[in-house]
Every structure is written in structure tokens, then in C-alpha cells.
Design an enzyme around this catalytic site. Structure first.
Site, PDB file in Angstrom:
ATOM      1  N   ASP A 178      -2.696   8.961   7.929  1.00 29.37           N
ATOM      2  CA  ASP A 178      -1.829   7.960   7.290  1.00 29.37           C
ATOM      3  C   ASP A 178      -0.472   8.564   6.984  1.00 29.37           C
ATOM      4  O   ASP A 178       0.528   7.856   6.926  1.00 29.37           O
ATOM      5  CB  ASP A 178      -2.503   7.420   6.028  1.00 29.37           C
ATOM      6  N   CYS A 188     -13.509   7.222   9.778  1.00 32.69           N
ATOM      7  CA  CYS A 188     -12.739   5.983   9.615  1.00 32.69           C
ATOM      8  C   CYS A 188     -12.446   5.359  10.989  1.00 32.69           C
ATOM      9  O   CYS A 188     -13.191   5.577  11.962  1.00 32.69           O
ATOM     10  CB  CYS A 188     -11.467   6.231   8.812  1.00 32.69           C
ATOM     11  N   ARG A 211       0.867  -1.186   0.000  1.00 37.32           N
ATOM     12  CA  ARG A 211       0.000   0.000   0.000  1.00 37.32           C
ATOM     13  C   ARG A 211       0.905   1.238   0.000  1.00 37.32           C
ATOM     14  O   ARG A 211       1.836   1.320   0.799  1.00 37.32           O
ATOM     15  CB  ARG A 211      -0.934   0.013   1.226  1.00 37.32           C
TER      16      ARG A 211
HETATM   17  O1  LIG Z   1      -2.586   4.355  12.689  1.00 37.79           O
HETATM   18  P1  LIG Z   1      -4.040   4.506  12.989  1.00 37.79           P
HETATM   19  O2  LIG Z   1      -4.315   5.705  13.822  1.00 37.79           O
HETATM   20  O3  LIG Z   1      -4.645   3.239  13.578  1.00 37.79           O
HETATM   21  O4  LIG Z   1      -4.808   4.685  11.598  1.00 37.79           O
HETATM   22  C1  LIG Z   1      -4.553   5.796  10.770  1.00 37.79           C
HETATM   23  C2  LIG Z   1      -5.376   5.783   9.531  1.00 37.79           C
HETATM   24  O5  LIG Z   1      -5.270   4.529   8.833  1.00 37.79           O
HETATM   25  C3  LIG Z   1      -6.526   4.266   8.192  1.00 37.79           C
HETATM   26  O6  LIG Z   1      -6.356   3.897   6.850  1.00 37.79           O
HETATM   27  P2  LIG Z   1      -6.814   2.446   6.263  1.00 37.79           P
HETATM   28  O7  LIG Z   1      -8.108   2.036   6.911  1.00 37.79           O
HETATM   29  O8  LIG Z   1      -5.670   1.484   6.535  1.00 37.79           O
HETATM   30  O9  LIG Z   1      -6.974   2.685   4.771  1.00 37.79           O
HETATM   31  C4  LIG Z   1      -7.382   5.504   8.360  1.00 37.79           C
HETATM   32  O10 LIG Z   1      -7.210   6.441   7.325  1.00 37.79           O
HETATM   33  C5  LIG Z   1      -6.870   5.992   9.699  1.00 37.79           C
HETATM   34  O11 LIG Z   1      -7.214   7.325   9.987  1.00 37.79           O
END
Ligand SMILES: O=P(O)(O)OC[C@H]1O[C@H](OP(=O)(O)O)[C@H](O)[C@@H]1O
Length: 317
Positions: free
Chosen positions: A199, A130, A65
Site C-alpha cells: 500500500d 491479501c 483511507r
Molecule cells: O494495488 P494492489 O497491488 O492491487 O493492492 C495493494 C494492497 O492493497 C490492499 O489493501 P486493501 O485490501 O485495500 O486494504 C492489500 O494490502 C494489497 O497488498
């Protein structure tokens, strides 16, 4: 797939790709553990072969990713001490670095939670977007301080990570109201803080987070609602200090609708960007384990942390 990469590492890469493992901090933790496994299971007897295997594993993980910078930051941290001249020392270096990284990550989230909790008052209502473990750490710490917090949780189409947030807030004893994404502006009237994760954070203080964050922030600014971003320093993007931009991941359209429905509605082009960029003027505070920062000053912290530049150990795998 590179044959040098251990099956367990490939499995973790696959789970990151399909988002069974997701969330920037959780991804970082998983890739650090994956490198540890690669080191432990390596049968290499030559240090250069061992280093090559680790670089190959890092590349496989790196390519899953593109947006969450915690992933390359984790790889860099674990692979930084790869100069030893024996395989056993190299193996120990990687294992120790991975363990240290995971422990630091956990500590950073707890420290960040305390900082974020200090911004929340007893009786506050937050709105989330999210699912962010960094953001939830702030709420958890506030609850532990004895504050009553309520939450309005956006479902966060297309993958509905808001459901995970709702469940975890419920488990903390926080009353939750779930709304569809397009209802956010209506409910901002009832909200004291917008609280989101990140992110990646760019050198100019822009916040890269789940698609829909920037619209939410603009609406919140219009309503005068403060926007707090919970992002441990692992989310700071060193490349943006030298002019690089953050690559926004485009995901499969099947996350939005199936082929049959697509055909029924005349096969329109469907776009599914996973993230967007919120300019610093819409963010009130970036909360890190090193304290809170106005977004425009985050570059000072970045210079301190990455001042000597960064390497890309996976580049020549
Ligand atoms: O590190 P933590 O705070 O847990 O997450 C940070 C960010 O990661 C997630 O991305 P995805 O769901 O993996 O696309 C969300 O965008 C969220 O705000």
C-alpha cells in the site's frame, strides 16, 4: 459533505471507505476517474470556482483511507496542471491527465508483471497474503511465459481478501491451496517465494502492506524463503523522504466480530489495524515497472521521481 462535490464522486468516496473499491492500484484508478467526472460535470463558469470544486472533490476522496499512498499520488497527478485561465482548458487538462494516469497505471502493472515473472521459475510455489493486483500481474506474466506456478493462499482475516486471490489464480489456471493465516509458518516449508503487494513503500525501504505481512516476512526470512514485494512506483511514499511516517488505518471492530459475540465474551477491547510495516531487512526485492530494487536502494528511485517535492492540492479546499 461539501456541496460542491458531485454525487458520483461522493459515491466513489463512500465505496472506497466501505472497501467495495479496494486495493491500492484500484483505489488510485477510481479516484482519477472521480476527478474526471467532477471536471466533466462541473457547472462552474469561473476558473477559480472550478479549481475550488476540484480541490473539494480531491479532499473528499483523500479523506477516505489514510494508508495507501497511491490515493494522494493519483490526486496529485490528475490535478498537477491546474493553471489554465479558462474553465474549458482546465476541464480538458483534468480529463486528459486522468486518462493518461489510468493508462499509465495499466501499463506500469503490465511492465511490473514481466519483471516479477522473471524472478519466478517453472514449478515454483508462491505464498500470497491479501489480494494485490500488482502481485497477481507477476503470476499472470509467469503463466503466460509458460511456467507452471502453484500457490498457497492465506485467507487474510478479517476481510478474507485471500478468497479474491484464490479465485483469480484459479482463473489463471494456477492450482491453489487455501490456508488460515496462522498456518503460514507450517506451509512456508513448501514455498519458493512469498509474493505480496504494498500500500506504501517508505524511503528507507520499509513496506506497508496488509496486517500480517510483517509476521509472514519474519517467518519467511527464518525459513530462508525469498520475499518479493510487487509495488508499482505509484506506491512510493514521497512524504517519507522528509521524515513523515505512514499513518496506519484502524478499521471498525465489527469487521472482526459482531456486537452480540463481543458482549458474550465480556466486551474486551478489540483492535483492528488494517496494515503493518515490514522493515527492509525482511524484503529481498521490490519489483516495480522500472525494474527490481533491493529495498534499501528504493530511495534513489524516489528522489528521481519526487525530487522536486510534492504538493497537496486538496489542502486548501
Ligand atoms: O494495488 P494492489 O497491488 O492491487 O493492492 C495493494 C494492497 O492493497 C490492499 O489493501 P486493501 O485490501 O485495500 O486494504 C492489500 O494490502 C494489497 O497488498
Amino acid at each position: 459533505m461539501d456541496e460542491r462535490v458531485r454525487p458520483e464522486v461522493r459515491r466513489i468516496a463512500e465505496e472506497i471507505d466501505t472497501m467495495e473499491i479496494r486495493g491500492a492500484a484500484t483505489i488510485a484508478d477510481a479516484v482519477a476517474r472521480a476527478l474526471r467526472t467532477q471536471a466533466q460535470e462541473s457547472e462552474a463558469t469561473d476558473p477559480e470556482v472550478f479549481r475550488g470544486e476540484l480541490r473539494a472533490a480531491a479532499r473528499t476522496l483523500y479523506e477516505t483511507r489514510p494508508t495507501a499512498v497511491s490515493l494522494p499520488n493519483a490526486l496529485r497527478y490528475v490535478l498537477r496542471g491546474m493553471s489554465s485561465t479558462t474553465v474549458e482548458r482546465l476541464r480538458q487538462n483534468v480529463v486528459d491527465s486522468a486518462d493518461e494516469f489510468c493508462a499509465r497505471l495499466e501499463r506500469a502493472q503490465a511492465d511490473l508483471g514481466q519483471v516479477g515473472a522473471n524472478r519466478l521459475r517453472d514449478g515454483d510455489v508462491i505464498m500470497t497474503h491479501c489480494h494485490s493486483t500488482d502481485a497477481l500481474a507477476c503470476v499472470e506474466a509467469a503463466v503466460e511465459q509458460g511456467k507452471h506456478i502453484e500457490a498457497i493462499v492465506k485467507e487474510t482475516r478479517p476481510r478474507n481478501q485471500g478468497h479474491i486471490t484464490a479465485k483469480q489464480l484459479h482463473e489463471m489456471g494456477v492450482p491453489v491451496t487455501l490456508i488460515v493465516d496462522s498456518a503460514a509458518r507450517r506451509y512456508l516449508n513448501d514455498v519458493d517465494h512469498v509474493l505480496v503487494g504494498a500500500d506504501a513503500v517508505a524511503a528507507d525501504g520499509s513496506v506497508i502492506n496488509k496486517i500480517g505481512t510483517s509476521g509472514l516476512a519474519v517467518n519467511a526470512r527464518d525459513r530462508g524463503t525469498p520475499i518479493m514485494v510487487a509495488a508499482q512506483t505509484l506506491k512510493l511514499h514521497p512524504g517519507t523522504m522528509t521524515g513523515h511516517t505512514v499513518d496506519i488505518e484502524m478499521r471498525d471492530t465489527e469487521e472482526i466480530l459482531d456486537d452480540e459475540t463481543l458482549a458474550e465474551i465480556g466486551n474486551p477491547t478489540v483492535k483492528n489495524p488494517a496494515f503493518d510495516v515490514t522493515p527492509p531487512r525482511y524484503v529481498d526485492a521490490i519489483v516495480t515497472e522500472r525494474g527490481q530494487f533491493p529495498p534499501e536502494s528504493i530511495v534513489i528511485l524516489m528522489r528521481e521521481l519526487f525530487g522536486e517535492g510534492t504538493t497537496e492540492p486538496w489542502a486548501d479546499a
